[in-house]
Every structure is written in structure tokens, then in C-alpha cells.
Scaffold this active site. Structure first.
Site, PDB file in Angstrom:
ATOM      1  N   ASP A 157     -72.463  20.672  57.832  1.00 36.76           N
ATOM      2  CA  ASP A 157     -73.913  21.162  57.451  1.00 36.76           C
ATOM      3  C   ASP A 157     -74.527  19.615  57.479  1.00 36.76           C
ATOM      4  O   ASP A 157     -75.446  19.495  56.440  1.00 36.76           O
ATOM      5  CB  ASP A 157     -73.989  21.849  56.056  1.00 36.76           C
ATOM      6  CG  ASP A 157     -75.326  22.704  56.061  1.00 36.76           C
ATOM      7  OD1 ASP A 157     -75.935  22.611  57.228  1.00 36.76           O
ATOM      8  OD2 ASP A 157     -75.579  22.983  55.058  1.00 36.76           O
ATOM      9  N   LYS A 213     -78.898  25.764  39.257  1.00 40.63           N
ATOM     10  CA  LYS A 213     -79.837  24.740  39.102  1.00 40.63           C
ATOM     11  C   LYS A 213     -78.990  23.432  39.056  1.00 40.63           C
ATOM     12  O   LYS A 213     -78.113  23.273  38.792  1.00 40.63           O
ATOM     13  CB  LYS A 213     -80.480  24.850  38.013  1.00 40.63           C
ATOM     14  CG  LYS A 213     -81.592  25.985  37.807  1.00 40.63           C
ATOM     15  CD  LYS A 213     -82.561  26.045  36.701  1.00 40.63           C
ATOM     16  CE  LYS A 213     -83.757  27.113  36.749  1.00 40.63           C
ATOM     17  NZ  LYS A 213     -84.306  27.168  35.527  1.00 40.63           N
TER      18      LYS A 213
END
Ligand code: NAG
Ligand code: NAG
Length: 951
Positions: free
Chosen positions: A754, A643
Site C-alpha cells: 500500500d 484513533k
């Protein structure tokens, strides 16, 4: 010569051979011997397995990281053999997939439990048998476990309860018996699997009660498949609290008692409770508005009229209420719901007149066999669907036999993919004419839905959806697939599974090579292909082996040939086995010793921060405090890694804390790499690392807080930030500058790997900041490229990199080009199966205004009237996405060109950006999604067999 001297001589000889053998086997190849013994008796190993280094050479199906084997993918290779205890020594293995080798048999060895890093274990459609070992429960990194379509027996191991990361648990189609284990004083159970979305247990011999404790609101189950077992007792009330459930199959068991309330399960699309002994009244499905298919047939429900929900579920296609005690008249509204395709209510006591007036155009079947219907309102009208009234009063009259609706038979219709505006060719043996009318040898198998959401197989749009989705999945992964064909839809009446024959045709050649076959099967076995909801969940089973591979290296060059010289006597065999042991021990030792943080930990213990320039060390307690105890309200993102929390430092500075979940701690190397990289780069267009925490078994990264979300959010309208044309140009130049810095000024140079719109953030002044270096790779400047495991995101990935696995800065340029096209079109790179680059090239016409791209340009910028320089921008983007890396510009050239475009548009490319407020549509006080998490994490484990070379 005395006995003793002979022994000494022999020992010396052994020692000598050992030395020679040790030199022949490079130290980097400690897994070679393990693979060698594992596959010693296998038939049909890939002929490319030549030499002694599975990592360096082109060993098909093997991938390595740091000279250790991390992945074995050998699907559909017709391998015959068994899985021996040797598997347990490949301790770095993360993926083991041997699916669709029907000659793989025997038990799974207990040593499987030694593979502590395993994330994917897939043995679909083999011939394994015996019990699933309890040791499987030790694989607590496992996310994907598929053992379906084998002959496993025995119980579900209790230890499965320890698979705390498992998402996909498929043991269907075996002979597994006994109860579904739940946790109690004797041990763990499946109720503990809070990350599982899939319990696929159908078609086994499970028995006993399904315990209340199995379900709880902590679960996130989507698919609960318990069908075709021997379960009894009642359906637990607690199931109604698992609100994520979409598919429930309890059918073909011996369930009794009343159906508990499921009125909270509003995501349900398929409910099948048929063929049990359920009692009480029919369940009330009012409000479960996503339901597409409901089957409550063949139970012992109390008599009742047709329930009102049956006419009111807006997406219902299939309603099966056979032998459920229905009585009274059939409301005409039942057939009017526009989605309804099949109504199956045979063996009830329905009476009165059947009226199908104004029925849905999608209706295919109304089966009312053996009821008490006396009249049919549309008796003399043409009806274009099947009605079955055999066994009703209306069909018992004389002369009724001749009436079509009094026959029990259904009209037959089927589907098969037709040639795509061409004429099928006659092909020689083994070859089939593809949908594009090319003779080739397809890879074939059967695609089966375990909860099909439609009934009208005359509606070809369902099949077209499947075909398009399959094809775009294969193509977006750059697999050599030309077309796919589906045929022969069948519903198995015993299990209610729906299957289709699938043929996958090769491109480039008239047949696949081994890697092609294995990669295509991997996409299907591992659920990389995501079907439309009406076909979900599915499984694939391969037909007989594919035996006509292209371009095989000659099989005489197998590794047995290479080492044959060495295998001169039994002594050498002995030596090799000693080596196996030595290597196994060494591996174990290495695994224990390896800890990338070892030197940092010492620092922590002595209270000193590690020496990393610029990045600050935080203790766990500090971050806990700053993030308000990691409370839910401070969460700003979540993903595979863990998270992300918003936190406030004592200085008042806002930061984003990326906290690895306990279960994803295996990324220790990546974590450390990320810190080292981020602490070294400083540029205003790169997200800065504030610090990190490696303390109390936690791994956290602390970033500067970038308040305005990603450019993907802005383009999609999610963040409320309006992006006019000039803003887009400035964002592009900012991101390009960040990347150019990484490529040319960072020391050593860094390839991002990416780049995508969700990795480019916007700060207070809407400056672009490139984020997420988690996948970054240091460039090896000596060679100009890095050969590495393919990572990245579908749609953004450089095809050349994908083919050659050679990573250069130009791969980032490609991804950046795709992102530029996103800025122009506000479309995702792959949307509805269409790839943005191909779409732009398809309509591009440089002689027309906006290069003829009117239809795909984002309407928002078209409304501005005159987006100056748009054509030049598109031209630049298209240069970036050239197939060949050498034709693409460098990032520095891209920066220059965008600066030119900005100047031509009448702006200063170096001016500070505007303040946020003028570009906000609504200043949202709420949270903005934060992209520090790898939302696409699944992809990185997904790309099919790609080699990795030791660095
Ligand atoms: C149909 O069945 C219901 C319930 O059994 C009964 O009340 C009703 O009178 C029947 N109607 C006709 C037309 O036979
Ligand atoms: C066929 O199915 C699609 C959904 O896949 C639906 O939208 C359409 O209305 C159906 N009917 C016909 C006649 O195409």
C-alpha cells in the site's frame, strides 16, 4: 447371517465410506460441505464451481482467507433458490452479497445471526419475504446492511439497535410495518446507532410516532429517508440537533403539528416534507445555504406570503410549495437566483402580475396552475422555459386558450447518451451499439436517486457528470467496462424518486463473463460508486438477468459430476450429511480455539513482556497516563481502525499511539502481524515501532512520532512544508531506500502492498519514512510471489497484480512509480476521474522541454526555473508503472537511478537533510494530520471478487 452381524457389517461399511470420503475432502476445505448443502437446490450456480475445494480452484464469487470462506458475492447471476440454515455454519464469512437474484426467495433463516464476522450483508433486489430475523442484531461487526427492494414484512427488529458499527442501513422498498424502535426498558433501539450515516426506510408501511429519543447530537446521520410510510405525530425537535444531516425526507406520511427549528442543519441539501398534514407557519430556512431542493407541498400551513429565504438560497435548484397557503404577489427575485431551475407553486392564492424578467438561464419550469395571477409582464416576449398559468384569472379571459402559458402541458425533453464522435452501428439481436459504436451486450438496470438535486433535464452536464463518474469508478477498479450509457430520465410522481436507465458496456469482448457482471453490480449495490451530491443517495436495481455470458466452462463439469462417483448409494448421502455435522462442529471448535494472542496473554498475566526484539510491551494504564487519558486534545488522527493519539513517554519521547476502537478488534491477526513485522525491521527510512499494548481488551501500537506529516500533506499545502525540487528528489530516494530494504534486506522479505503519498512521512529533517505495514505481506521466496486477496488503494494499484492476484515486489514498484508522478505533478493519482499515469502518457512528448508536461507539472517546481533531471525522473516513474511487472525496475535499481539524478542535479544524494525551518512556510504550532490510520480502509473490503489461495 444373524441380524446383529448385518448391523455390524453395515456399520463397518459406513465407517469405511466415511474414511474414504474424509480423505477425498481435504481438511483445508471445511466450508465446502456447508456451501454444498447451502446451494444444493439452487439453480444457475456458476459453472466454475467444480471440485471439492472452493478456495483453491476458481470458484467464481467465493473468496477465502486461510482456507476459510470469507466472502460470497454472487450478484446478478439469475440464481434461484433460498437461503437455508446452512449459511450459519460459514462462520468466517465477512461479506455476503446475493443482490439482484430475483429468484432468491423465502425467509432469512435465524442462523444468519451466527455469522459474527459479517461486515457486509447485501440482498438488494431479490424476492425475500417474511420478517427480518431478530438475530440480525447479533451481527455487531456489520457496517453495511442493505435489504432494500424485497418483500420483507413485520417490524424493524429492535435488535438493530445493537448494530453498533453499522454505517449503511437500508430497508427501503419493502412492506415493513410498525414503529421505528427506540431503546427503552424493553430493549435496544435505533437511537443507539451512533455510527450510522444512512437510515433508508422509505416506501414501507411504518407507522406510529417518530419518537424524540430517536435523534441526538451523538448521531452522525447524513441521510434520513422516512418517506412514503404511514408515520404520524409531529417531527421531533431533536432532529434539529443532528447537524450532519444532508437529506431529510418525511414526505408522503401523515405527519402533523409544526415543523421544529432546523436552523442548525447547515449541511442540508435536500428537504422534503411534502404531502403531510403539517401546520403552523412555513419553516424558516434562512441560512441553510447548501439547500438544492426544498419541497413543502401539500400541507396545511397557515397562509403567508412567499418567504424571503426562497429568493436567497444560493444553490437552490428546485422549490416546491404547492398548496401551502401562499398568497400575495410573487417577487421577481425568486427567478433571478442563478441556480434556480424549477419553481412549483400550484394551488395557492398568488395574485398580481407575474414578472420573470432577467431570470436565471437555468430556469426550466414555473408552474403556477390554479392561482390568481392577473397579468404576465413578458406576455409578448419569447420565453425559453415552461410557464404554466392555467386556472389563473389571466387564462380565464376569452381567447386565452390559444396562449401557450395557459396550457397545462409541459414541453417534453429527455436525455440519452449520444455516440461519442462516431456513428451508431446496426447490431444483431441482443446487441446494442455502445457510445463508442461497438456492438455488444450491455449489463442493464435502473439507477435511482432518492433525493435528486436538480430539475433541468435539458442541462446535459448533470448526466455527463454521472457517466464520467461511473466510468472512472469501474475503470479504476480494473473492471472490463468500455463505456456507460444513460437514458430515459423519469421522476416517479408517487414517490418523487428520479430514475435513469443504465447500460454498462463490456470491453475486451462483446459480452461480460459472470465475474464481470457480478463485479459491476457489486460496485453499484454496495455504493462503491459515489455519485455527485445532486444524485445522492441512490440505489441500483438490475433489469432481467444477463444470460449471454462469455467463455463459460461446459456446464456438465459441475461438482455434482465430480462427486457423482462417490454418490453411489443412499449410504453415502447419509455419510455426507454426517460429515456436514462433523465439519460444522469442528469449525465451531476451531473458531473458539483460535486466538492469535493466546501465547502472549500468558506472558502478560505473568507480568512479562512477550519476547519481541525491540518492541516494548505497554500496559493499558501506562498508555492511558502518557496520552493524558486518551483525551480529545491529543488526537492526531482517526480512521476505520480507531484513533491515533499523541503521547509522551516518561523519558520525554514523543510517540503516536494507534488505538483500535472496541468495534474493530476483529483485526487481531492483522494486529499481531503488524507488530511482528514492525519489530523486525529497522531502517532509517521506515517508521519504527516503539511498542504495543495488548491488555484489558485493548489493541494499540506505539510508533515513533514523525512530526512533519505525510508527503501528500506537503504536496497539497496542508502541512505548510514547502517541497522544492531537490527536496522531492531526496524524499523519493529515501522512500525508495526504505522499500528496497523491505524487498531485499528484510528477512523474510516484505511486500508493502500500500505504497502511496499518504503512507510516506517526513521526520524532523524531512527524511522520508515509509509507514503503515498493516497491510504488509511476507514474501514467500520459494515461489517468488504471493497469491492473496487484493488489497491496496485505488490509483496506486498494480494492474497486473489486480488481474492475476499474484503479488510481487514489482507491485510496490508500480505504486512507487505513481507516487513519483505525484511528486512531479502534486496531483492525486485519480483526480476528477483522470488517472495520472494515463494523463502523463497522453501529453508526453520526449522531443520537447520537460517532455511537454508543462500543463501538469506542479507550478511550484516550474517556478524554480530549472528542476534538473525532471525528465529523467519522469522516465523512471514511467518505467515503474509499466503494465508488465518484468519490464519494471527493482527498487534497488530505482534507488540507484534517483541517486544519479540527484548527483546530476549537483547535490550529494547521501548528505543529511536540511533542518526543517528553512523549508517551512509557516511553522504551524498546531497539529499535523497523522496518517497511521487506514484512511482508505473502505477500499480493502471493496474490491470485487478476487480469489485467495491458501498460503
Ligand atoms: C393580493 O393578495 C393580498 C393578500 O391576499 C392582498 O392584500 C392584495 O391586495 C392582493 N393584490 C392584488 C393586486 O390583488
Ligand atoms: C448546468 O448544470 C451545471 C451544474 O451541473 C451548471 O454549472 C451550469 O450552469 C448549468 N447550466 C448550463 C446551461 O449548462
Amino acid at each position: 447371517m444373524g441380524k446383529r452381524s448385518i448391523v455390524i457389517l453395515l456399520l463397518l461399511l459406513i465407517f469405511q465410506v466415511l474414511l474414504v470420503a474424509a480423505q477425498n475432502v481435504p481438511a483445508s476445505n471445511q466450508d465446502f460441505t456447508a456451501l454444498l448443502s447451502l446451494t444444493e437446490f439452487w439453480e444457475n450456480k456458476p459453472p466454475s464451481w467444480v471440485g471439492t475445494d472452493p478456495c483453491a480452484a476458481s470458484w467464481e464469487g467465493i473468496e477465502c482467507t486461510n482456507s476459510r470462506v470469507t466472502s460470497i458475492k454472487l450478484l446478478s447471476m439469475n440464481i434461484k433458490g433460498s437461503l437455508t440454515a446452512d449459511i450459519g455454519t460459514l462462520s468466517e464469512l465477512e461479506t455476503l452479497d446475493l443482490s439482484y437474484n430475483k429468484g432468491m426467495s423465502g425467509r432469512i433463516p435465524d442462523e444468519i445471526g451466527n455469522l459474527r464476522k459479517l461486515k457486509t450483508l447485501s440482498l438488494v433486489g431479490c424476492d425475500f419475504s417474511g420478517p427480518i430475523p431478530e438475530s440480525t442484531g447479533a451481527l455487531n461487526q456489520l457496517t453495511f446492511l442493505a435489504l432494500n427492494l424485497n418483500r420483507f414484512s413485520g417490524n424493524i427488529p429492535r435488535s438493530f439497535g445493537n448494530l453498533s458499527n453499522v454505517n449503511w442501513l437500508d430497508i427501503a422498498d419493502n412492506q415493513i410495518e410498525g414503529p421505528i424502535p427506540i431503546s427503552d426498558e424493553e430493549g435496544p433501539g435505533l437511537d443507539m446507532l451512533h455510527k450510522a450515516e444512512h437510515f433508508h426506510f422509505g416506501n414501507n408501511r411504518l407507522s406510529g410516532h417518530v419518537q424524540d429519543k430517536l435523534f441526538s447530537s451523538n448521531m452522525i446521520l447524513k441521510h434520513l429517508l422516512l418517506d412514503n410510510n404511514k408515520l404520524n405525530g409531529s417531527i421531533p425537535d431533536t432532529m434539529g440537533s443532528v447537524k450532519t444531516l444532508m437529506v431529510i425526507r418525511y414526505d408522503h406520511n401523515q405527519m402533523s403539528g409544526e415543523v421544529p427549528s432546523i436552523s442548525d442543519l447547515t449541511k442540508l441539501t435536500d428537504l422534503n416534507l411534502g404531502n403531510n398534514k403539517l401546520t403552523g407557519s412555513l419553516p424558516d430556512l434562512t441560512g441553510l445555504n447548501d439547500l438544492a431542493s426544498v419541497d413543502l407541498s401539500n400541507n396545511s400551513f397557515n397562509s403567508s406570503g412567499i418567504p424571503s429565504w426562497a429568493s436567497n438560497l444560493p444553490y437552490l435548484t428546485t422549490l416546491s410549495l404547492e398548496d401551502t397557503g401562499l398568497q400575495g404577489e410573487i417577487p421577481n427575485s425568486l427567478f433571478k437566483q442563478s441556480s434556480i431551475e424549477a419553481v412549483k407553486m400550484k394551488n395557492n392564492q398568488l395574485n398580481g402580475t407575474l414578472d420573470v424578467g432577467n431570470s436565471s438561464p437555468n430556469l426550466e419550469l414555473i408552474d403556477l396552475e390554479n392561482n390568481m395571477i392577473t397579468d404576465f409582464a413578458q406576455e409578448n416576449q419569447q420565453i425559453n422555459f415552461d410557464i404554466i398559468l392555467a386556472g389563473n384569472s389571466i387564462c380565464l379571459e376569452t381567447g386565452a386558450d390559444s396562449k401557450k402559458y395557459c396550457s397545462k402541458s409541459q414541453s417534453t425533453s429527455t436525455y440519452s447518451t449520444q455516440p461519442n464522435s462516431c456513428t451508431a452501428l446496426p447490431c444483431s439481436s441482443n446487441m446494442v451499439s455502445s457510445p463508442k459504436c461497438i456492438c455488444a451486450i450491455p449489463y442493464t438496470g435502473v439507477l435511482t436517486s432518492r433525493a435528486v438535486g436538480f430539475s433541468n433535464i435539458r442541462n446535459t452536464s448533470y448526466f455527463k457528470d454521472l457517466e464520467n463518474g461511473l466510468l472512472s469508478t469501474f475503470q479504476s477498479l480494473y473492471l472490463p467496462v468500455d463505456s456507460v450509457s444513460l437514458s430515459n430520465p423519469v421522476t416517479d410522481t408517487a414517490t418523487s424518486y428520479f430514475s435513469l436507465d443504465l447500460q454498462v458496456f463490456p470491453s475486451q469482448s462483446d459480452r461480460f463473463n459472470r465475474t464481470g457482471v457480478s463485479s459491476v453490480s457489486f460496485v453499484l449495490a454496495n455504493q462503491i460508486y459515489k455519485p455527485p451530491e445532486f444524485f445522492s443517495p441512490y440505489y441500483f436495481s438490475s433489469n432481467d438477468s444477463y444470460e449471454f455470458y462469455a467463455e463459460e466452462p461446459s456446464s456438465s463439469k459441475t461438482n455434482t459430476g465430480i462427486i457423482a462417483g462417490a454418490v453411489a448409494s443412499g449410504v453415502v448421502v447419509l455419510v455426507l450429511s454426517i460429515l456436514v455435522v462433523i465439519f460444522a462442529i469442528r469449525q465451531k471448535k476451531r473458531a473458539k480455539e483460535f486466538n492469535p494472542f493466546a501465547n502472549w496473554e500468558q506472558n502478560n498475566n505473568s507480568g512479562n513482556a512477550p519476547q519481541l526484539k525491540g518492541a516494548r510491551w505497554f500496559s493499558f494504564e501506562e498508555l492511558k497516563k502518557y496520552s493524558n487519558n486518551f483525551c480529545e486534545a491529543n488526537t492526531i488522527g482517526a480512521g476505520g481502525y480507531g484513533k491515533v493519539y499523541q503521547a509522551v513517554l516518561p523519558s520525554g519521547e514523543l510517540v503516536a499511539v494507534k488505538r483500535a476502537s472496541q468495534e474493530s478488534m476483529q483485526g487481531a491477526v492483522e494486529f499481531k502481524t503488524e507488530i511482528e513485522l514492525l519489530s523486525r525491521v529497522h531502517h532509517k527510512n521506515l517508521v519504527g515501532l516503539v511498542g504495543f499494548c495488548y491488555d484489558k481488551g485493548e489493541q494499540m501500537l506505539v510508533y515513533e512520532y514523525i512530526p512533519n506529516g505525510t508527503i501528500m500533506d506537503s504536496l497539497s499545502g496542508k502541512s505548510g512544508i514547502r517541497m522544492n525540487w531537490i527536496r522531492r528528489l531526496k524524499v523519493a530516494v529515501g522512500a525508495a531506500r526504505g522499500l528496497a530494504y523491505l524487498h531485499e534486506l528484510a528477512d523474510p522479505p516484505i511486500i508493502h502492498r500500500d505504497i502511496k503519498s499518504s503512507n510516506i512521512l517526513l521526520d524532523d529533517h524531512l527524511n522520508a519514512k515509509v509507514a503503515d505495514f498493516g497491510l504488509s505481506k511476507l514474501n514467500d521466496s520459494d515461489r517468488g510471489h504471493v497469491t492473496t486477496q487484493v488489497k491496496g488503494t485505488m490509483g496506486y494499484m498494480d494492474p497486473e497484480y489486480y488481474m492475476t492476484q499474484q503479488l510481487t515486489e514489482k507491485s510496490d514498484v508500480y505504486s512507487f512509480g505513481v507516487t513519483m508522478l505525484e511528486l512531479v505533478t502534486a496531483r492525486k493519482p485519480i483526480e476528477q476521474g483522470k488517472f495520472i499515469v494515463r494523463e502523463v502518457l497522453r501529453v508526453l512528448d520526449r522531443s520537447k522541454e520537460f517532455h511537454n508536461l508543462h500543463a501538469i507539472i506542479d507550478p511550484t517546481i516550474k517556478h524554480e526555473g530549472n528542476p534538473k533531471g525532471l525528465e529523467k525522473f519522469v522516465d523512471l516513474a514511467l518505467k515503474c508503472v509499466k503494465d508488465h511487472a518484468e519490464e519494471r525496475p527493482t527498487m534497488a535499481e530505482v534507488v540507484k537511478e534517483i541517486e544519479n539524478i540527484i548527483q546530476l542535479a549537483g547535490f550529494n544524494p547521501n548528505a543529511e537533510s536540511a533542518s526543517t525551518s528553512e523549508t517551512y512556510d509557516n511553522v504551524s504550532g498546531g497539529k499535523i494530520y497523522h496518517p497511521y490510520v487506514d484512511e482508505d480502509f473502505a477500499y480493502s473490503s471493496v474490491f470485487p471478487s478476487v480469489k485467495v489461495e491458501p498460503q
